[in-house]
Design an enzyme around this catalytic site. Structure first.
Site, PDB file in Angstrom:
ATOM      1  N   GLY A  87       0.802  -1.215   0.000  1.00 50.98           N
ATOM      2  CA  GLY A  87       0.000   0.000   0.000  1.00 50.98           C
ATOM      3  C   GLY A  87       0.833   1.261   0.000  1.00 50.98           C
ATOM      4  N   GLY A  88       1.998   1.213  -0.654  1.00 52.25           N
ATOM      5  CA  GLY A  88       2.797   2.429  -0.838  1.00 52.25           C
ATOM      6  C   GLY A  88       2.366   3.110  -2.132  1.00 52.25           C
ATOM      7  N   ALA A 148       3.315   2.904  -5.290  1.00 51.19           N
ATOM      8  CA  ALA A 148       3.094   2.082  -6.480  1.00 51.19           C
ATOM      9  C   ALA A 148       1.785   1.296  -6.366  1.00 51.19           C
ATOM     10  CB  ALA A 148       4.271   1.127  -6.688  1.00 51.19           C
ATOM     11  N   GLY A 149       1.591   0.671  -5.233  1.00 48.90           N
ATOM     12  CA  GLY A 149       0.399  -0.144  -5.032  1.00 48.90           C
ATOM     13  C   GLY A 149      -0.882   0.679  -5.055  1.00 48.90           C
ATOM     14  N   HIS A 191      23.046   6.090   0.498  1.00 52.98           N
ATOM     15  CA  HIS A 191      22.779   7.534   0.532  1.00 52.98           C
ATOM     16  C   HIS A 191      23.904   8.227   1.298  1.00 52.98           C
ATOM     17  CE1 HIS A 191      20.765  11.360   1.121  1.00 52.98           C
ATOM     18  NE2 HIS A 191      19.802  10.965   0.309  1.00 52.98           N
ATOM     19  N   ARG A 230      24.295  10.373  -5.767  1.00 60.89           N
ATOM     20  CA  ARG A 230      24.541   9.757  -4.464  1.00 60.89           C
ATOM     21  C   ARG A 230      25.745   8.818  -4.441  1.00 60.89           C
ATOM     22  NH1 ARG A 230      18.093   8.848  -3.265  1.00 60.89           N
ATOM     23  NH2 ARG A 230      17.697  11.061  -2.915  1.00 60.89           N
ATOM     24  N   SER A 236      12.665   8.206  -7.470  1.00 58.59           N
ATOM     25  CA  SER A 236      11.986   7.013  -6.959  1.00 58.59           C
ATOM     26  C   SER A 236      10.482   7.226  -6.887  1.00 58.59           C
ATOM     27  CB  SER A 236      12.523   6.630  -5.578  1.00 58.59           C
ATOM     28  OG  SER A 236      12.226   7.636  -4.643  1.00 58.59           O
TER      29      SER A 236
END
Lengths: 588, 260
Positions: A10-11, A13-14, A235, A284, A390
């Site tokens: 559930g981020g 993308a989802g 990072h 980075r 990202s």
């Protein structure tokens, strides 16, 4: 029969995939280990890249594309990256319409800032908590579709494995309710994994505790190919903590922060000296290696430790408040020092996996009906990801995966609802038995301690600088941990709310995937992007301009390689001490 | 507990931190306090201490015990997961630094939500409330329709503060009017109505949201204790939001009465 799509994760993308599918009227079952609003996307700080060119700098989607391919050291397939970059400005418009509180210019337009590896201001942002704002907006939209009966949420349920039919098509998933620990099976015509990153494999990272890479590892063990696993982004700036390495956004440098250490008693701005063309705004991998060199090779780190100063004390406090308060507050809360007055002390930390499940241009893995989107797949960043890319990649991949999964489902000769229930029950029982088996383990090893050991080895040997003998030893260590895994004891906590049993399962996933990362790095005898070997310091296009593909076998990963698709830009030397040469858009 | 364990009692050293944790196997089980001695390290936070217990679940008496169940995720105070009561105050365990806490440190689960186990509660009601008040902007679709409306920076600076709400439940915990006997929706959802209603497109559905807040458990049940704004870890001006939304409901109420 109506199609049913399952989304795991559930981020960004989802949720984006869920919105796309629900919008076209199909039904979605959405599974997430945590309430979606607590997904790791909330940790994204700096912003989201799109060539909106609102500062009159002459930015274009071509420039953004070229920066991304160049920044990724030419390892990314170019067609999907180009499509993503071209969609980016429209994604900003969409998120703007959804009400994301992006920072504004005095006239009320969306403001942009600069991030590393770019000469243009193309990062749209909401303070320094951009990921949080984006995911809340998408979560709101999904809630609307939930209200309309199109989305069913299963929050605090964990994905265990996929169900495959006789033709090895993906037909559903086996999941576990993390409160009752009940194992259940859900049929679907297509499954989208959007399960994020794997920082926990390195013990401590900038990632959230759910980012174990378990779902990827599980389907890898079921036959999904895993690509470019050895490419792990470190990072340059985080604050150390024993529980977590907290990210200090690249936007701090983007908005004027400077990196330095003392040399001969005076501040030495080594990035500005070594990379005059980009200064503190190098990508980075470059910044991290420079910090490593200063601290480890030259021993000039703050207090002789692996730390450098990240300084914003010269910036306008009002500007800091408007643009950086989110991160500055984190620093102040966890370190107890005010960065507006005293330079921060930061050091590099594992942050992002460029590698992930292999997918085709429709976001489908090599398993029919199993799709992947977001950090869990490998498609958009090559050997190094640029800051700000990202969020756009996660949402764009979700926008592709959703409709493509639906299209696939519509084309199925037989829907999952028509399949025998035995198929699903067998899959469920198998996982239930495995769970029972973990419950019965009463050996001497503690899974959390094994995890700590894995993390220490991975962090020490498979991050900034990699040596083949140490990579080899690390794989030996992982094999030892896999042996000891069988002697784990899980104690006698009752089933309900038990956390040690699911963690033990995840640990096996981490161990399996850590071999893919370590051995992938061992085999790749060159230096490219985030993957750096002093024994092979140069990029070797002749032998290694290719995608790593790992297939699971019981004896360990089997590697093969496929050529990179380069339809638009020819590889050229990647350097940041001088301005990047201009490439011309060659229309094909 | 057997008595012959005295020899294995772990004596706290000055370098140990004492935690007293309220534990329970869930609804229907009795709760009890268990003490732990955790070796101190610099910059230790409450989450770090709980992680140490996971690795070595031994209590202050030196007895093997079950690891404490708690929730966490981001560990940098943006996800809201690790909210619990620490020395009597609801806050996030990740940003609770041991050096700044009085010892022994007492941990307990939030009290305004159903208990799951140990320090874990079920905060689903907070997400359900967001659905109840329709806290979303109804867009026509995700296809390309160009940019959204222009927003003055002053408006963005206000709404950004509201949009930092991580649904942690600290405000509800601090609010005397959120309790078993009341159905009060709590401050968080009201602030989200303020957020969405402040957006030009969101305002188009303003009335539906206000109506959701005008019935039982709605905004009228705010007793103006003003604890919420003080308790919010993100400094969200909750009381200001409640006042703004209250004004909106009054105006809407009068208008609908006049138009009857």
């Amino acid at each position: 029969m109506a199609e049913k799509i399952i989304i795991v994760g559930g981020g960004l993308a989802g949720l984006m995939a869920a919105i796309k599918i629900a919008e076209s009227g199909a039904k979605v079952d959405l599974f997430s280990m945590v309430p979606c609003k607590r997904s790791h996307s909330v940790c994204a700080q700096g912003g989201i890249n799109a060539a909106v060119n609102t500062k009159g700098e002459g930015d274009s989607t071509w420039e953004h594309f070229d920066d991304t391919i160049y920044g990724g050291d030419f390892l990314a397939n170019q067609t999907p990256v180009r499509s993503m970059i071209e969609a980016a400005p429209k994604i900003i418009d969409l998120m703007d319409r959804m009400g994301v509180t992006f920072n504004r210019t005095p006239e009320g337009f969306i403001d942009v800032r600069r991030l590393g590896g770019a000469k243009y201001s193309r990062t749209v942002f909401a303070g320094a908590t951009t990921g949080q704002q984006l995911i809340y907006a998408l979560d709101d939209q999904v809630r609307r579709y939930e209200d309309e009966g199109l989305v069913s949420r299963y929050e605090e349920w964990e994905f265990i494995s996929i169900v495959q039919d006789d033709e090895e098509r993906c037909r559903g998933i086996v999941v576990q309710d993390l409160k009752s620990l009940e194992v259940k099976v859900f049929p679907a015509d297509a499954v989208i994994l959007a399960t994020g990153g794997l920082g926990m494999i390195f013990g401590r990272s900038t990632n959230s505790t759910i980012n174990t890479g378990f779902a990827q590892s599980s389907v890898y063990q079921q036959g999904a190919i895993y690509a470019n696993g050895e490419f792990i982004q470190i990072h340059p700036s985080a604050i150390p903590g024993r529980d977590k390495l907290r990210l200090m956004s690249e936007s701090i440098r983007g908005d004027g922060g400077r990196v330095w250490v003392y040399k001969d008693g005076k501040p030495w701005y080594f990035l500005e000296e070594w990379y005059p063309a980009y200064g503190n705004m190098v990508p980075r991998d470059i910044a991290t290696r420079a910090i490593f060199k200063v601290c480890v090779d030259m021993k000039l780190g703050v207090d002789k430790e692996n730390k450098v100063y990240l300084d914003i004390s010269h910036l306008d406090p009002q500007d800091i408040k408007r643009k950086l308060s989110g991160v500055v507050d984190i620093y102040e809360k966890f370190v107890g020092v005010d960065p507006r007055k005293v330079p921060m002390q930061t050091f590099p930390a594992v942050h992002y996996s460029m590698g992930g499940l292999w997918v085709d241009y429709n976001q489908m893995t090599n398993i029919s009906g199993l799709f992947a989107a977001g950090e869990c797949e490998y498609q958009y960043h090559g050997a190094n990801r640029l800051g700000g890319n990202s969020l756009v990649a996660a949402m764009y991949a979700g926008m592709v995966a959703g409709p493509k999964a639906l299209e696939y489902a519509k084309g199925l000769p037989r829907s999952s609802a028509e399949l025998s229930s035995t198929l699903f029950e067998t899959a469920r029982r198998k996982e239930e038995e495995k769970t029972e088996e973990i419950f019965n383990r009463q050996g001497k090893e503690n899974p959390y301690q094994l995890h700590q050991e894995l993390g220490e080895w991975m962090l020490e040997n498979v991050t900034v600088v990699r040596y083949n003998d140490r990579l080899w030893a690390t794989d030996e260590k992982i094999l030892e941990l896999q042996e000891r895994f069988h002697k784990i004891g899980v104690g006698n906590s009752p089933k309900c709310g038990n956390q040690i049993v699911p963690f033990t399962r995840r640990l096996w996933g981490m161990l399996s995937l850590s071999r893919v990362i370590t051995l992938g790095a061992l085999h790749r005898n060159e230096s490219r992007g985030a993957h750096y070997k002093p024994e092979y310091p140069e990029r070797d296009d002749e032998n290694w301009l290719k995608t790593t593909k790992a297939e699971y076998t019981p004896d360990g990963p089997r590697f093969s390689y496929e050529p990179v698709e380069m339809s638009f830009i020819k590889p050229r030397q990647r350097r940041y001490d001088v301005a990047k040469e201009v490439t011309m858009q060659n229309v094909k | 507990m057997s008595n012959d364990k005295s020899s294995s009692i772990i004596k706290p050293t000055s370098k140990d931190v004492t935690f007293i944790i309220k534990r329970s196997n869930g609804p229907g089980f009795s709760s009890y306090w268990e003490e732990f001695q955790i070796p101190y390290y610099p910059n230790m936070n409450v989450v770090g201490a709980l992680m140490e217990i996971q690795k070595n679940p031994v209590n202050g008496k030196g007895e093997q015990t079950t690891p404490v169940t708690w929730e966490c995720n981001c560990l940098e105070e943006v996800c809201g997961a690790c909210t619990m009561i620490i020395n009597g105050k609801a806050r996030q365990a990740c940003s609770a630094l041991v050096d700044k806490l009085t010892q022994p440190i007492r941990l307990a689960p939030l009290t305004k939500f159903p208990l799951v186990k140990d320090l874990v509660v079920d905060r689903r009601v907070m997400f359900d409330n967001l659905r109840k008040v329709k806290a979303w902007i109804k867009i026509d679709g995700t296809y390309d329709m160009g940019p959204g409306p222009k927003i003055p920076p002053q408006v963005q600076e206000y709404t950004y503060e509201l949009s930092k709400c991580m649904t942690c439940g600290t405000c509800a915990e601090s609010c005397p009017n959120v309790n078993e006997k009341s159905k009060f929706i709590g401050p968080a959802a009201i602030a989200q109505v303020d957020l969405v209603n402040s957006h030009p497109t969101g305002a188009l559905m303003k009335e539906e949201r206000l109506e959701a807040l005008m019935g039982e458990g709605g905004i009228a049940e705010c007793g103006n204790a003003q604890n919420c704004a003080k308790a919010c870890p993100k400094g969200i001006p909750l009381t200001r939001s409640i006042a703004r939304v209250n004004r909106q409901t009054s105006v809407y109420g009068i208008r609908s009465w006049l138009n009857r």
